[in-house]
Design a protein around this motif. Structure first.
Motif, PDB file in Angstrom:
ATOM      1  N   LEU A 146       0.826  -1.207   0.000  1.00 31.53           N
ATOM      2  CA  LEU A 146       0.000   0.000   0.000  1.00 31.53           C
ATOM      3  C   LEU A 146       0.858   1.254   0.000  1.00 31.53           C
TER       4      LEU A 146
ATOM      5  N   GLU B 257      -3.846   5.946   6.280  1.00 33.77           N
ATOM      6  CA  GLU B 257      -4.776   5.073   5.559  1.00 33.77           C
ATOM      7  C   GLU B 257      -4.184   3.679   5.392  1.00 33.77           C
ATOM      8  N   THR B 258      -2.875   3.610   5.150  1.00 33.49           N
ATOM      9  CA  THR B 258      -2.203   2.312   5.055  1.00 33.49           C
ATOM     10  C   THR B 258      -2.401   1.500   6.321  1.00 33.49           C
TER      11      THR B 258
ATOM     12  N   ARG C 224      -6.041   0.150   6.372  1.00 41.39           N
ATOM     13  CA  ARG C 224      -6.323  -0.841   5.333  1.00 41.39           C
ATOM     14  C   ARG C 224      -5.510  -2.119   5.512  1.00 41.39           C
TER      15      ARG C 224
END
Length: 223
Positions: free
Chosen positions: A184, A193-194, A197
């Motif tokens: 990612l 966000e990585t 996720r």
């Protein structure tokens, strides 16, 4: 320069690496084991629990990276015996067999293809449970839930995981999560966000885990 391609052996990768002045680079845990060729030697890279940084390595490397859990059946020994180790193949197999294989790779125009052919010759049927195990852990499911899905006890799952991958399912899940995060980050996804996720609690959790497993910050690995 590092290059890789999909192998004819299911789930495996053939790769070559010609190092620059900085060496052959940091090798991150990935749940896999490799058959290696370097400077006329055949070696095996066992599963890693931490980043491996080769010391004094010279020349070009070629390798066959087995699918997660597949190498022990080919080698004839459990993965935990090679945990965090690089060993000469002659330490594991009869010297006469290794000499024959070494000569075979030395004569080949493409050492990576020769390693692939050796692995294809000795490939054993894949255990379907291992693929399901990797898929479930890579999806972030808890170990107890994965054991229930596979119809085995948590203790049996741990034993089979150590034999196939070198470590238990919790460590394997951490390694797979690291690889998800790296993919990612390299795709340009912001670190916060990585973290979400990839399955971390938050960005500090991501940072701690990456430093523990890789030895450097994720931003450095992504570059």
């Amino acid at each position: 320069m590092y290059r890789e391609r999909a192998s004819r052996l299911r789930g495996a990768v053939v790769w070559v690496n010609t190092p620059d002045e900085g060496g052959v680079g940091r090798v991150l845990p990935d749940g896999c084991m490799d058959l290696l060729w370097n400077e006329g030697r055949l070696l095996v890279a066992g599963p890693d629990t931490r980043a491996h940084v080769p010391e004094g390595a010279v020349g070009a490397w070629a390798g066959l990276r087995f699918a997660p859990g597949a190498a022990p059946a080919f080698l004839g020994l459990p993965a935990y015996e090679l945990l965090d180790r690089r060993v000469e193949l002659a330490e594991l197999w009869p010297a006469s067999d290794v000499r024959r294989l070494r000569d075979r790779v030395a004569r080949a125009a493409d050492p990576g293809r020769a390693l692939e052919e050796i692995a294809l010759d000795g490939a054993a049927p894949a255990d379907p449970l291992l693929g399901r195990l990797v898929e479930a852990l890579d999806a972030g499911r808890p170990v107890a839930a994965v054991a229930d899905e596979l119809g085995i006890s948590v203790r049996q799952l741990h034993r089979r995981s150590r034999t196939a991958f070198g470590y238990g399912p919790k460590t394997l899940a951490r390694v797979l999560r690291l690889q998800r995060a790296l993919a990612l980050a390299r795709a340009g996804v912001p670190l916060a966000e990585t973290a979400v996720r990839a399955g971390y609690a938050d960005q500090p959790h991501l940072s701690r885990e990456v430093r523990e497993l890789a030895g450097v910050a994720l931003s450095g690995l992504a570059r």
